[in-house]
Design a protein around this motif. Structure first.
Motif, PDB file in Angstrom:
ATOM      1  N   GLY A 352       3.083  24.522   5.451  1.00 35.94           N
ATOM      2  CA  GLY A 352       3.591  23.935   6.371  1.00 35.94           C
ATOM      3  C   GLY A 352       3.540  22.236   5.881  1.00 35.94           C
ATOM      4  N   TYR A 353       3.166  22.176   4.511  1.00 38.54           N
ATOM      5  CA  TYR A 353       3.191  20.516   4.077  1.00 38.54           C
ATOM      6  C   TYR A 353       3.945  20.702   2.764  1.00 38.54           C
ATOM      7  CZ  TYR A 353       0.389  16.644   1.985  1.00 38.54           C
ATOM      8  OH  TYR A 353       0.243  15.602   1.293  1.00 38.54           O
ATOM      9  N   LEU A 354       4.348  19.357   2.636  1.00 41.07           N
ATOM     10  CA  LEU A 354       5.222  19.121   1.477  1.00 41.07           C
ATOM     11  C   LEU A 354       5.107  17.607   0.936  1.00 41.07           C
ATOM     12  CD1 LEU A 354       8.755  20.933   1.815  1.00 41.07           C
ATOM     13  CD2 LEU A 354       6.925  21.719   0.351  1.00 41.07           C
ATOM     14  N   ASN A 355       4.654  17.293  -0.281  1.00 42.09           N
ATOM     15  CA  ASN A 355       4.648  16.204  -0.872  1.00 42.09           C
ATOM     16  C   ASN A 355       5.913  15.449  -1.209  1.00 42.09           C
ATOM     17  OD1 ASN A 355       1.789  15.569  -0.661  1.00 42.09           O
ATOM     18  ND2 ASN A 355       1.334  17.460  -2.300  1.00 42.09           N
ATOM     19  N   ALA A 356       6.205  14.362  -1.081  1.00 42.19           N
ATOM     20  CA  ALA A 356       7.210  13.559  -1.444  1.00 42.19           C
ATOM     21  C   ALA A 356       6.783  12.077  -1.570  1.00 42.19           C
ATOM     22  CB  ALA A 356       8.377  13.563  -0.367  1.00 42.19           C
ATOM     23  N   CYS A 357       5.634  11.883  -2.612  1.00 43.29           N
ATOM     24  CA  CYS A 357       5.003  10.614  -2.812  1.00 43.29           C
ATOM     25  C   CYS A 357       4.892  10.371  -4.133  1.00 43.29           C
ATOM     26  CB  CYS A 357       3.919  10.590  -1.976  1.00 43.29           C
ATOM     27  SG  CYS A 357       2.712  11.921  -2.197  1.00 43.29           S
ATOM     28  N   GLY A 358       4.128   9.199  -4.478  1.00 46.42           N
ATOM     29  CA  GLY A 358       3.438   8.804  -5.962  1.00 46.42           C
ATOM     30  C   GLY A 358       4.843   8.331  -6.756  1.00 46.42           C
ATOM     31  N   HIS A 359       6.011   7.689  -6.173  1.00 50.79           N
ATOM     32  CA  HIS A 359       7.035   7.326  -6.859  1.00 50.79           C
ATOM     33  C   HIS A 359       7.059   6.181  -7.913  1.00 50.79           C
ATOM     34  CE1 HIS A 359       8.839  10.545  -4.269  1.00 50.79           C
ATOM     35  NE2 HIS A 359       9.813  10.400  -5.145  1.00 50.79           N
ATOM     36  N   PHE A 360       5.772   5.681  -7.716  1.00 52.39           N
ATOM     37  CA  PHE A 360       5.426   4.513  -8.751  1.00 52.39           C
ATOM     38  C   PHE A 360       6.651   3.670  -9.002  1.00 52.39           C
ATOM     39  CE2 PHE A 360       2.757   2.160 -10.968  1.00 52.39           C
ATOM     40  CZ  PHE A 360       2.544   2.326 -12.434  1.00 52.39           C
ATOM     41  N   ARG A 361       7.219   3.467 -10.023  1.00 55.65           N
ATOM     42  CA  ARG A 361       8.135   2.550 -10.268  1.00 55.65           C
ATOM     43  C   ARG A 361       9.696   2.939 -10.002  1.00 55.65           C
ATOM     44  NH1 ARG A 361       4.961  -0.785 -13.900  1.00 55.65           N
ATOM     45  NH2 ARG A 361       4.050   0.078 -15.483  1.00 55.65           N
ATOM     46  N   THR A 362       9.823   4.054  -9.716  1.00 62.25           N
ATOM     47  CA  THR A 362      11.074   4.505  -9.642  1.00 62.25           C
ATOM     48  C   THR A 362      11.530   5.303  -8.389  1.00 62.25           C
ATOM     49  OG1 THR A 362      10.325   6.781 -10.572  1.00 62.25           O
ATOM     50  CG2 THR A 362      11.385   5.049 -12.031  1.00 62.25           C
ATOM     51  N   GLY A 363      10.880   4.560  -7.237  1.00 60.22           N
ATOM     52  CA  GLY A 363      11.180   5.266  -5.927  1.00 60.22           C
ATOM     53  C   GLY A 363      12.678   5.042  -5.490  1.00 60.22           C
ATOM     54  N   ILE A 364      13.010   3.683  -5.702  1.00 61.02           N
ATOM     55  CA  ILE A 364      14.672   3.709  -5.373  1.00 61.02           C
ATOM     56  C   ILE A 364      15.494   4.716  -6.118  1.00 61.02           C
ATOM     57  CG2 ILE A 364      16.299   1.758  -5.080  1.00 61.02           C
ATOM     58  CD1 ILE A 364      14.055   1.224  -3.361  1.00 61.02           C
TER      59      ILE A 364
END
Lengths: 422, 488, 121
Positions: A352-364
């Protein structure tokens, strides 16, 4: 007060808003929770999309590389490391989603995120720059359809304001730009229009778990029951991860930006990347000059040396800027990971947990594909892009603990402008 | 590598000058920084070489007072380092003062610091307020005091507080035809407003004299009135004005009148310049009567940050008399804290200023109660009226932002670009903040501010690139903690 | 309390800029005369004056047009914080006239929006 939805997204930055949008499009019941004083800390630092450029080490990568060479930490002649091929494909696929997304979000939300087809020019000042650029040009993963090698004369014709003291420039033709604030706004407004619940200014205090499964998100003002929680908390992802007993190796990496007064449009038509800084003229006419790569915990202040260096770098690339005025200087905190790749998808041992993080320089840049993938994962659909490279499990325990030690949580969250940047 | 100084005063108006004088007298060397070409702040502006006073008596009472203060300053000047034409861009942790002049910039580390940055004219939006010919009372004063130029030929003066009577008198004396003075509050600034015993305060005395002069000249001072609109195609050609309700100052449009003028002078009080105190990390509070947001200070004008004082209008608008005394308290206390004078000596030197501040407090309270800005003035703006002059953002767009979910000033700014122009929110935040408070029924604290960012004043990239006392490498070596296995 | 109403009296016809001088004499001694050029026309000014003061003294009130709605602006705050009074001075756009001292031969031009920058390196 208790609420229930299918998915709760923690984090109202561009990633969280994108996930909320794509999830609600799939017909899921979505709640998006964002922390108090949402100041777009990380969005603020975004220069351009630059999928190719960023992937092969341009933008901040090449500036940082130069600093490392100067310190002797990296051998002269060795170029900035390129990110793995899967990431490049990931970035390019996301990049290709933008034109349709611009129309779609405008129709649904009424917000225009100022998507602009520009290009990225890497200026070669000297032999070292040429030596760095040549192998990129010769073995560009995408062939020569997306890259040109420009002579100084060709450069001068395209960009009359750029310095003539160059050996030439590499042009990346698929590297565009957007207004990062508007992109997040557009995702959020569209999500809201389609029925997502947005809960602003609310701190998540705990994750409720039962038998290794997340069942609800606890906030100051009540509990939000869910089947899945998505950790899209950006530079603050480790805090949320800890609530599920997970070590998320994200640490804040500060980037400072100098922004000029509004200048007439098209004084720069392309974005520029040099070993000193990058420059991009935004839709309203301001030129933003970035950036730095600093590990200073959650300190989002600006430093005189960065201001000085970025100003000097800008003038070197575009001499008339010596006369242009700086309107504001700010910084943002990128969510950095040990290998610079985002952390997406499930974690072992926690359901019941998902990551969507750590996008560093390229999040946009990777927000659309991240949103799409997360929505697919939540609804059990096949994913449009393999996520194995991005799973949390790729990190060894040592990597995770080192990252944790680096995080200095001396965040002055009450001081104005500290963590929350505009 | 950074230059350091024991005591830096930012702002060379009455508060800053007084702080420098007292510190110097007490043996504490001082560095005074001001952006103008000469000291005196706004109120003591004077003609600058090669413009020279030929007949000082014709330059007004403020000129004389400014000269007296300058004389006092000169006597202490051997311990005061003065940096003119110099802007302060930022004050950051550890009291690092980032400054810039036309071609240079640098950092000064101050052991103690006085932030005395004064205040600016409160913007009140009304239809046509951006037309050429609408000027602030402060701007008009500067033109008269330093340049001796008439800002127009026929003027309407509107606003609140004794200063509008003063500026109207100045305009009249230099030959501008003043058609009326409109005071939004229900007072006329005649002698009846203040008790006789307050006549010793120059502000009171000046106001009575000004009122007498206007009265003799047949210039009406209309209580309970304000300007509603400025009209004209390229510049002001006429003004619409009328009465307002006594409680809220809401315009009574059915009684509006028109008058042909080419100058509308707006004097609706002042707003403290708090960018530097905010950036320095001082705690602030919202106090509407004193101009809005201001740093919290104690009776020794110390802010919440040790070693930083805030004095004068920049710490709450209370006028030049208060600014002078607060500056003296700051300078004396800084000297005490630096060990230049003993505590006993400091208390002796502070006694006079503290006493005068107490005596002034009642006068200030009376003025504040009369002239605090009532929310009815918000009704002057129509949907097309610009709330943000720089980015040309209309009230209707701010309304739309609110409907789309903007609930504070920061969010409004991100939606509409309000506050993103060169004035950095000075001319839009006060009125937009009040507007949001009203439509949402929220407090000023909830509505918040537009967060100031450095540089607080515009500075060229060329000047920043030359910053002295700054190393090449970014602060806090970024390389040590990076673990990317060679990848960047 | 006075209730005298200000009556509507039309202003005198606009006097050509050359013949206007809204300077006040007597209280100060001005410096020497300098010649400045406003949108190509020569205008008399005095050493030590700000451009804004010289323009106002010469009867010029509207200084430029804004970027978005193309509206006229002039001097508003007078102390350098509002940026309304900017004009293109000696080829440099967006210079605050209230903060700039006149110089003999100075060229002052009104600008539309952000003006025009010389950008050649």
């Amino acid at each position: 007060m208790n609420h229930t939805s299918d998915v709760v997204v923690v984090g109202g930055g561009v990633i969280g808003c994108a996930v909320a949008y794509y999830a609600v499009k799939q017909g899921l019941r979505v709640t998006l929770i964002d922390q108090p004083k949402r100041g777009r800390a990380t969005s603020a630092s975004a220069g351009g999309l630059w999928p190719l450029g960023e992937s092969i080490g341009l933008g901040c990568g090449v500036i940082f590389h130069k600093a490392m060479v100067a310190k002797g930490t990296v051998a002269q002649g060795a170029g900035p490391a390129q990110l793995p091929r899967p990431f490049l494909d990931f970035a390019l696929q996301s990049n290709s989603m933008f034109p349709a997304l611009a129309e779609e979000l405008y129709e649904t939300s009424g917000i225009d995120f100022e998507y602009e087809r520009t290009s990225l020019l890497f200026l070669m000042y000297d032999d070292a720059d040429v030596a760095f650029a040549r192998p990129l040009w010769e073995s560009c993963p995408c062939g020569h359809s997306l890259i040109d090698w420009l002579t100084p004369e060709e450069l001068a014709k395209l960009e009359p304001a750029v310095t003539r003291e160059v050996r030439g420039a590499l042009r990346f033709n698929g590297d565009d730009q957007v207004n990062p604030y508007r992109l997040a706004d557009a995702f959020r407004a569209a999500a809201s229009r389609l029925g997502a619940t947005v809960v602003p200014h609310t701190e998540v205090t705990a994750l409720r778990m039962q038998s290794g499964r997340v069942t609800a998100v606890q906030t100051r003002y009540g509990q939000y029951g869910c089947d899945v929680v998505v950790n899209a908390a950006g530079a603050w992802a480790p805090e949320i991860g800890r609530m599920a007993g997970l070590d998320i190796p994200v640490r804040p990496v500060r980037g400072q930006i100098v922004g000029t007064e509004a200048l007439p449009e098209n004084i720069l038509s392309a974005c520029l990347s040099t070993t000193d800084c990058y420059l991009a003229q935004k839709k309203h006419g301001e030129i933003i000059i970035g950036s730095t790569t600093e590990e200073v915990g959650y300190d989002a202040s600006v430093t005189p040396s960065a201001i000085k260096n970025l100003s000097a770098g800008a003038i070197r690339a575009v001499p008339f800027l010596a006369r242009a005025r700086v309107k504001r200087v700010w910084s943002g905190l990128r969510p950095g990971t040990p290998d610079e790749l985002p952390i997406l998808g499930p974690a072992d041992d926690v359901a019941g947990y998902l990551n969507a993080c750590g996008h560093f320089r390229t999040g946009i840049l990777t927000s659309p594909i991240t949103g799409l993938l997360l929505a697919e994962m939540i609804s059990g659909k096949p994913v449009s892009f393999p996520v194995d490279t991005f799973l949390l499990s790729r990190f060894s325990p040592a990597e995770r603990h080192l990252a944790e030690a680096q995080v200095d949580t001396r965040g002055n969250s009450d001081a104005p402008g500290a963590c929350y940047v505009n | 590598m950074t230059e350091s100084r024991p005591f830096v005063v930012i702002g060379g108006g009455p508060a800053g000058m007084a702080a420098a004088i007292e510190a110097a007298r007490s043996g504490l060397p001082c560095t005074l920084i001001d952006e103008a070409r000469s000291l005196g702040g706004q109120i003591y502006r004077r003609p600058i070489d090669p413009l020279t006073p030929a007949d000082p008596s014709a330059l007004g009472d403020d000129f004389a007072r400014g000269e007296r203060l300058r004389t006092e300053f000169t006597a202490a000047a051997n311990r005061i380092e003065v940096l003119l034409n110099t802007f302060v861009l930022d004050v950051s942790d550890g009291h690092d003062v980032m400054w810039a002049s036309e071609r240079a910039s640098g950092i000064i580390r101050a052991e103690q610091l006085v932030i005395a940055t004064g205040a600016y004219d409160r913007p009140i939006p009304f239809p046509g307020w951006t037309l050429p010919g609408v000027m602030t009372a402060g701007g008009v004063q500067v033109l008269i005091k330093t340049m001796q130029v008439k800002p127009g030929r026929r003027a309407l003066v509107a606003g609140t507080g004794p200063l509008i009577v003063g500026v109207a008198k100045r305009l009249h004396e230099i030959g501008v035809e003043v058609v009326a003075v409109l005071e939004a509050a229900s007072v006329s600034w005649s002698r009846a407003v203040f008790p006789e015993e307050w006549a010793e305060w120059s502000l009171v005395y000046d106001t009575w004299r000004a009122w007498d002069i206007l009265h003799q000249a047949g210039i009406p001072v209309l209580p309970g009135h304000t300007v509603f609109e400025a009209r004209g195609s390229q510049q002001v050609q006429s003004a619409i004005y009328g009465p307002v309700t006594p409680q809220d100052w809401r315009p009574l449009r059915h009684q509006a009148q028109s008058v042909d003028v080419d100058l509308i002078v707006c004097g609706f009080g002042f707003v403290p310049n708090t960018e530097l105190t905010v950036l320095a990390g001082c705690r602030h509070q919202y106090c509407h009567e004193l101009g809005g947001w201001m740093p919290v200070i104690d009776e020794l004008v110390r802010t919440s940050v040790p070693g930083i004082f805030a004095a004068g209008d920049g710490a709450g608008v209370a006028g030049a008399l208060v600014a002078l005394e607060e500056g003296r308290v700051a300078g004396t206390t800084a000297a005490e804290q630096a060990g230049a004078i003993t505590r006993d000596e400091a208390e002796k030197r502070r006694a006079g200023p503290l006493q005068r501040l107490t005596a002034l407090a009642e006068l200030r309270r009376t003025l504040d109660q009369i002239s605090w800005i009532r929310p009815g003035l918000l009704e002057l703006a129509s949907p097309d009226t610009l709330l943000c002059r720089c980015e040309e953002v209309r009230l209707s767009e701010v309304q739309a932002a609110f409907e789309q979910g903007a609930r504070d000033l920061q969010a409004t700014k991100l939606f509409t670009r309000l506050g993103m122009g060169p004035c950095q929110g000075r001319n839009c935040a006060p009125s937009t903040g009040m507007y949001l408070c009203k439509v949402m029924g929220r407090t000023a604290e909830e509505v918040g501010r537009i967060n100031p960012r450095p540089p607080v004043k515009p500075v060229t990239l060329g000047s920043l690139a030359q910053m002295s006392n700054v190393g090449q490498a970014p602060a806090g070596d970024p390389l040590d903690a990076v673990n990317t296995g060679g990848a960047l | 309390m006075h209730e005298k109403r200000a009556h509507s009296v039309p202003l005198p016809d606009r006097i050509p800029a050359r013949d206007i001088d809204s300077r006040i004499d007597g209280a100060i001694q001005r410096g020497g005369v300098v010649d400045i050029f406003l949108d190509g026309q020569s205008l008399r000014a005095y050493e030590g004056e700000t451009v804004a003061a010289a323009l106002l003294a010469g009867g010029r009130c509207a200084l430029r047009r804004t970027a978005r709605w193309s509206e006229p602006r002039g001097v508003y705050c007078g102390i350098g914080t509002c940026f309304d009074c900017v004009m293109t001075i000696d080829g440099e756009p967006s210079v605050r006239t209230c903060q700039t001292i006149v110089r003999d031969g100075m060229r002052i031009e009104s600008q539309q929006g952000e003006g025009v920058w010389r950008t050649e390196p």
